[in-house]
Design a protein around this motif. Structure first.
Motif, mmCIF file in Angstrom:
data_model
loop_
_atom_site.group_PDB
_atom_site.id
_atom_site.type_symbol
_atom_site.label_atom_id
_atom_site.label_comp_id
_atom_site.label_asym_id
_atom_site.label_seq_id
_atom_site.Cartn_x
_atom_site.Cartn_y
_atom_site.Cartn_z
ATOM 1 N N GLY A 144 29.022 7.826 -51.257
ATOM 2 C CA GLY A 144 28.490 9.043 -50.651
ATOM 3 C C GLY A 144 28.207 8.804 -49.177
ATOM 4 O O GLY A 144 28.181 7.659 -48.713
ATOM 5 N N ASN A 145 27.979 9.882 -48.459
ATOM 6 C CA ASN A 145 27.638 9.774 -47.046
ATOM 7 C C ASN A 145 26.160 9.390 -46.903
ATOM 8 O O ASN A 145 25.323 9.901 -47.644
ATOM 9 N N MET A 146 25.862 8.501 -45.963
ATOM 10 C CA MET A 146 24.473 8.080 -45.736
ATOM 11 C C MET A 146 23.547 9.277 -45.523
ATOM 12 O O MET A 146 22.373 9.235 -45.874
ATOM 13 N N ASN A 147 24.087 10.330 -44.915
ATOM 14 C CA ASN A 147 23.229 11.497 -44.649
ATOM 15 C C ASN A 147 22.715 12.147 -45.932
ATOM 16 O O ASN A 147 21.719 12.863 -45.905
ATOM 17 N N ALA A 148 23.392 11.862 -47.043
ATOM 18 C CA ALA A 148 22.959 12.437 -48.325
ATOM 19 C C ALA A 148 21.546 11.976 -48.693
ATOM 20 O O ALA A 148 20.852 12.637 -49.456
ATOM 21 N N ILE A 149 21.140 10.833 -48.108
ATOM 22 C CA ILE A 149 19.798 10.306 -48.376
ATOM 23 C C ILE A 149 18.735 11.370 -48.137
ATOM 24 O O ILE A 149 17.773 11.477 -48.884
ATOM 25 N N THR A 150 18.919 12.157 -47.092
ATOM 26 C CA THR A 150 17.854 13.089 -46.709
ATOM 27 C C THR A 150 18.004 14.463 -47.368
ATOM 28 O O THR A 150 17.187 15.332 -47.135
ATOM 29 N N TYR A 151 19.054 14.653 -48.182
ATOM 30 C CA TYR A 151 19.170 15.948 -48.874
ATOM 31 C C TYR A 151 17.935 16.147 -49.742
ATOM 32 O O TYR A 151 17.455 15.201 -50.371
ATOM 33 N N LYS A 152 17.500 17.386 -49.821
ATOM 34 C CA LYS A 152 16.258 17.586 -50.572
ATOM 35 C C LYS A 152 16.440 17.377 -52.072
ATOM 36 O O LYS A 152 15.479 17.155 -52.790
ATOM 37 N N GLU A 153 17.683 17.373 -52.540
ATOM 38 C CA GLU A 153 17.932 17.081 -53.960
ATOM 39 C C GLU A 153 18.028 15.572 -54.195
ATOM 40 O O GLU A 153 17.826 15.100 -55.314
ATOM 41 N N ILE A 154 18.399 14.803 -53.165
ATOM 42 C CA ILE A 154 18.630 13.360 -53.343
ATOM 43 C C ILE A 154 17.381 12.541 -52.987
ATOM 44 O O ILE A 154 17.035 11.590 -53.694
ATOM 45 N N PHE A 155 16.710 12.919 -51.906
ATOM 46 C CA PHE A 155 15.586 12.100 -51.444
ATOM 47 C C PHE A 155 14.510 11.889 -52.521
ATOM 48 O O PHE A 155 14.046 10.760 -52.709
ATOM 49 N N PRO A 156 14.110 12.952 -53.258
ATOM 50 C CA PRO A 156 13.110 12.719 -54.311
ATOM 51 C C PRO A 156 13.575 11.694 -55.345
ATOM 52 O O PRO A 156 12.766 10.921 -55.862
ATOM 53 N N LEU A 157 14.878 11.642 -55.615
ATOM 54 C CA LEU A 157 15.388 10.650 -56.581
ATOM 55 C C LEU A 157 15.220 9.241 -56.025
ATOM 56 O O LEU A 157 14.967 8.289 -56.767
ATOM 57 N N ILE A 158 15.356 9.102 -54.693
ATOM 58 C CA ILE A 158 15.169 7.791 -54.059
ATOM 59 C C ILE A 158 13.703 7.383 -54.172
ATOM 60 O O ILE A 158 13.380 6.254 -54.537
ATOM 61 N N VAL A 159 12.804 8.333 -53.890
ATOM 62 C CA VAL A 159 11.368 8.034 -53.966
ATOM 63 C C VAL A 159 10.977 7.654 -55.399
ATOM 64 O O VAL A 159 10.161 6.767 -55.618
ATOM 65 N N GLN A 160 11.598 8.303 -56.367
ATOM 66 C CA GLN A 160 11.264 8.040 -57.781
ATOM 67 C C GLN A 160 12.032 6.843 -58.352
ATOM 68 O O GLN A 160 12.007 6.607 -59.560
#
Ligand SMILES: C[S@@+](CC[C@H](N)C(=O)[O-])C[C@H]1O[C@@H](n2cnc3c(N)ncnc32)[C@H](O)[C@@H]1O
Length: 222
Positions: free
Chosen positions: A57-73
């Motif tokens: 995936g593109n690094m920018n996907a990190i900040t998508y509001k659907e992806i970032f919460p998954l990173i935090v969790q």
């Protein structure tokens, strides 16, 4: 003896089709390069079906509001990146592009990967390795944002070893993120205020700062 069997799809192969979902349910690990325009939806499906995965995936996907919460969790993280400037051959009929595209002296067309990374929920060693910190905090080296109570750390390698408040770091920090060493507080500057975005954008001396993740050291380390 167990041999791999190739089974052709009857439908169009859309990952949302019942046929593909049935195949997904049988899979132990999914390794693929999904369409970037459907990245959010694709990851949501993998999480819904509780699959182990390794996807590009593109690094920018990190900040998508659907992806970032998954990173935090801790449901998704970055795997090992592509070293150097990865590139690949494309066929003669490949349409020329304005960026990350060239033709070599033999007439071979090439494209480079750009800002791509592996996203995964498979455990990786680096996730358990601490970033070695060597810098000491001073208010001069690490200025405070105008609109949020945190310091600006413009390079991950320069996270101060003796600072335990909130720090803004570039999103590339996640390549080195060990959840036992740091906790993620939020995401600034990428999307509006919600559960994981603390302010719309960070400012330093009146200047808008490009995407930052807000982190804090876990105190029990070292
Ligand atoms: C980033 S490309 C990866 C290409 C692949 N790695 C290859 O070498 O052929 C994403 C691929 O997903 C396909 N795709 C687009 N929408 C899709 C969908 N809804 N379901 C399944 N695949 C889709 C595209 O046609 C494209 O081949």
């Amino acid at each position: 003896m167990n041999r791999n069997v190739v089974t052709y799809l009857e439908g169009d192969g859309d990952f949302r089709s019942p046929e593909c979902i049935a195949a997904l349910k049988e899979a132990d690990v999914v390794v693929t390069n999904p369409p970037f325009s459907l990245f959010r939806e694709y990851v949501a499906q993998l999480v819904e079906y509780d699959k182990k995965f390794l996807i590009i995936g593109n690094m920018n996907a990190i900040t998508y509001k659907e992806i970032f919460p998954l990173i935090v969790q801790n449901k998704i993280w970055l795997g090992y990146g592509f070293r150097g400037d990865p590139h690949f051959k494309v066929p003669d009929n490949y349409e020329e592009r304005a960026t990350r595209f060239w033709i070599d002296e033999r007439g071979q067309k090439w494209r480079s990967f750009g800002n791509m990374h592996w996203f995964t929920n498979l455990d990786v060693r680096k996730r358990h390795e601490n970033i070695l910190l060597y810098m000491k905090y001073t208010p001069e080296l690490y200025p405070r944002y105008d609109n949020y109570d945190a310091i600006e750390v413009s390079k991950t390698a320069e996270i101060p070893m003796d600072y335990f408040g909130v720090m803004g770091v570039p999103i590339t920090f996640l390549d080195k993120y060990n959840p036992d060493q740091f906790e993620i507080i939020g995401n600034a500057g990428s999307y509006g205020v919600d559960g994981y975005s603390l302010c719309a954008a960070l400012y330093l001396n009146g200047k808008k700062i490009f995407k930052r993740i807000l982190i804090r050291r876990r105190e029990n380390i070292d």
